[in-house]
Design a protein around this motif. Structure first.
Motif, mmCIF file in Angstrom:
data_model
loop_
_atom_site.group_PDB
_atom_site.id
_atom_site.type_symbol
_atom_site.label_atom_id
_atom_site.label_comp_id
_atom_site.label_asym_id
_atom_site.label_seq_id
_atom_site.Cartn_x
_atom_site.Cartn_y
_atom_site.Cartn_z
ATOM 1 N N PHE A 212 -32.793 -0.751 -23.347
ATOM 2 C CA PHE A 212 -32.187 -2.007 -23.792
ATOM 3 C C PHE A 212 -32.891 -2.586 -25.017
ATOM 4 C CE2 PHE A 212 -30.440 -2.130 -19.387
ATOM 5 C CZ PHE A 212 -29.105 -2.085 -19.762
ATOM 6 N N GLU A 213 -34.208 -2.491 -25.059
ATOM 7 C CA GLU A 213 -34.950 -2.969 -26.231
ATOM 8 C C GLU A 213 -34.590 -2.139 -27.466
ATOM 9 O OE1 GLU A 213 -39.182 -3.263 -25.664
ATOM 10 O OE2 GLU A 213 -38.912 -4.308 -23.746
ATOM 11 N N GLY A 214 -34.472 -0.832 -27.285
ATOM 12 C CA GLY A 214 -34.090 0.038 -28.396
ATOM 13 C C GLY A 214 -32.701 -0.285 -28.915
ATOM 14 N N ALA A 215 -31.774 -0.544 -28.008
ATOM 15 C CA ALA A 215 -30.417 -0.911 -28.417
ATOM 16 C C ALA A 215 -30.413 -2.234 -29.173
ATOM 17 C CB ALA A 215 -29.506 -0.993 -27.193
ATOM 18 N N GLN A 216 -31.184 -3.200 -28.676
ATOM 19 C CA GLN A 216 -31.270 -4.501 -29.347
ATOM 20 C C GLN A 216 -31.874 -4.357 -30.742
ATOM 21 O OE1 GLN A 216 -33.549 -7.388 -27.205
ATOM 22 N NE2 GLN A 216 -33.124 -9.029 -28.660
ATOM 23 N N THR B 156 -38.892 4.120 -13.766
ATOM 24 C CA THR B 156 -37.471 3.912 -14.055
ATOM 25 C C THR B 156 -37.242 2.556 -14.706
ATOM 26 O OG1 THR B 156 -36.970 5.246 -12.113
ATOM 27 C CG2 THR B 156 -35.157 4.007 -13.049
ATOM 28 N N ASP B 157 -37.908 1.510 -14.187
ATOM 29 C CA ASP B 157 -37.748 0.164 -14.763
ATOM 30 C C ASP B 157 -38.182 0.136 -16.223
ATOM 31 O OD1 ASP B 157 -36.776 -0.788 -12.378
ATOM 32 O OD2 ASP B 157 -38.705 -1.619 -11.717
ATOM 33 N N GLU B 158 -39.310 0.749 -16.525
ATOM 34 C CA GLU B 158 -39.806 0.779 -17.904
ATOM 35 C C GLU B 158 -38.835 1.531 -18.816
ATOM 36 O OE1 GLU B 158 -43.707 2.458 -17.792
ATOM 37 O OE2 GLU B 158 -44.506 0.837 -16.551
ATOM 38 N N THR B 159 -38.264 2.612 -18.301
ATOM 39 C CA THR B 159 -37.319 3.401 -19.096
ATOM 40 C C THR B 159 -36.063 2.596 -19.393
ATOM 41 O OG1 THR B 159 -38.161 5.432 -18.106
ATOM 42 C CG2 THR B 159 -36.021 5.561 -19.193
ATOM 43 N N SER C 155 -35.693 12.803 -19.889
ATOM 44 C CA SER C 155 -36.342 11.485 -19.846
ATOM 45 C C SER C 155 -36.043 10.766 -18.539
ATOM 46 C CB SER C 155 -35.867 10.629 -21.008
ATOM 47 O OG SER C 155 -36.225 11.211 -22.226
ATOM 48 N N VAL C 156 -34.788 10.792 -18.126
ATOM 49 C CA VAL C 156 -34.406 10.115 -16.877
ATOM 50 C C VAL C 156 -35.080 10.778 -15.686
ATOM 51 C CG1 VAL C 156 -32.459 9.641 -15.325
ATOM 52 C CG2 VAL C 156 -32.242 9.212 -17.787
ATOM 53 N N ILE C 157 -35.097 12.110 -15.660
ATOM 54 C CA ILE C 157 -35.747 12.834 -14.552
ATOM 55 C C ILE C 157 -37.242 12.542 -14.527
ATOM 56 C CG2 ILE C 157 -36.363 15.141 -13.711
ATOM 57 C CD1 ILE C 157 -33.573 16.076 -14.718
ATOM 58 N N THR C 158 -37.873 12.560 -15.697
ATOM 59 C CA THR C 158 -39.307 12.272 -15.784
ATOM 60 C C THR C 158 -39.605 10.841 -15.346
ATOM 61 O OG1 THR C 158 -39.514 13.845 -17.613
ATOM 62 C CG2 THR C 158 -41.305 12.281 -17.326
ATOM 63 N N ALA C 159 -38.773 9.891 -15.762
ATOM 64 C CA ALA C 159 -38.964 8.488 -15.381
ATOM 65 C C ALA C 159 -38.846 8.325 -13.866
ATOM 66 C CB ALA C 159 -37.948 7.604 -16.088
ATOM 67 N N ALA C 160 -37.870 8.998 -13.270
ATOM 68 C CA ALA C 160 -37.685 8.905 -11.817
ATOM 69 C C ALA C 160 -38.855 9.559 -11.076
ATOM 70 C CB ALA C 160 -36.366 9.556 -11.410
ATOM 71 N N ALA C 161 -39.325 10.692 -11.603
ATOM 72 C CA ALA C 161 -40.410 11.429 -10.950
ATOM 73 C C ALA C 161 -41.737 10.678 -11.036
ATOM 74 C CB ALA C 161 -40.549 12.813 -11.562
ATOM 75 N N THR C 162 -41.951 9.934 -12.110
ATOM 76 C CA THR C 162 -43.225 9.217 -12.284
ATOM 77 C C THR C 162 -43.155 7.766 -11.809
ATOM 78 O OG1 THR C 162 -42.653 8.627 -14.559
ATOM 79 C CG2 THR C 162 -43.932 10.665 -14.233
ATOM 80 N N GLY C 163 -41.987 7.342 -11.354
ATOM 81 C CA GLY C 163 -41.838 5.979 -10.874
ATOM 82 C C GLY C 163 -41.755 4.947 -11.987
#
Length: 192
Positions: A30-34, A22-25, A12-20
């Motif tokens: 944080f929303e999931g934790a909340q 990262t902020d959404e991830t 997930s982290v690699i995919t988020a970084a590759a697709t730009g």
């Protein structure tokens, strides 16, 4: 299992970084934790409420009355079991019927211990032990408090609207489970 979850997180982290994204991830984490914390607090409140209700039913004798009502059924489902074992089983079934899975656990464990003693410490479970596991797994619930609590925490407009479907589904599950244990017990002659 930890490796699978770890692998999924790394991908997930690699995919988020590759697709730009990262902020959404990061925001989603944080929303999931909340959401997890608020759901947990909501569930804890509901569980405390129903545990209190269970104690009240215990103190005013309603649980004992339910135990007496289901006692003939318990005798038929657990032939050859002792009186103390049947009491634990009845209390376990009563707690499960009232939707108190956590309150049912200690009684279920005591019933399992008693059934193990009656099984003479065999390495293999008796038919009665299998029946206890099936009844705990498929338990019929009059008040499905955990599901109601989850629906309420998720913002459901009518969290109790699932009671009739839960009754139907749990009755079907209990029926199939009990018939399966009885059938397998007959086919094996009570052997393992």
């Amino acid at each position: 299992m930890n490796y699978i979850w770890g692998f999924m997180m790394i991908i997930s982290v690699i995919t988020a970084a590759a697709t730009g994204r990262t902020d959404e991830t990061v925001n989603a984490v944080f929303e999931g934790a909340q959401t997890a914390v608020s759901t947990l607090i909501g569930l804890a409140g509901i569980m405390c409420f129903w545990t209190g209700i269970m104690k009240i039913t215990e103190k005013c004798g309603i649980s004992g009355l339910i135990c007496k009502i289901i006692s003939p059924l318990v005798k038929r489902l657990f032939p050859g079991s002792g009186k103390k074992t049947r009491e634990y089983i009845s209390m376990n079934i009563t707690a499960n019927m009232l939707g108190m899975g956590n309150a049912a656990t200690p009684m279920g464990m005591m019933a399992a211990e008693q059934l193990d003693k009656e099984n003479n410490g065999s390495a293999y479970p008796s038919v009665n032990m299998c029946m206890l596991v099936v009844l705990n797994t498929t338990s019929f619930q009059l008040i499905p408090s955990t599901i109601i609590a989850l629906r309420a925490a998720a913002g459901s407009a009518n969290p109790v609207s699932i009671i009739a479907p839960v009754w139907f589904a749990s009755l079907c599950a209990v029926t199939v489970g009990v018939l399966s244990v009885k059938l397998m017990g007959k086919l094996t002659g009570g052997r393992r």
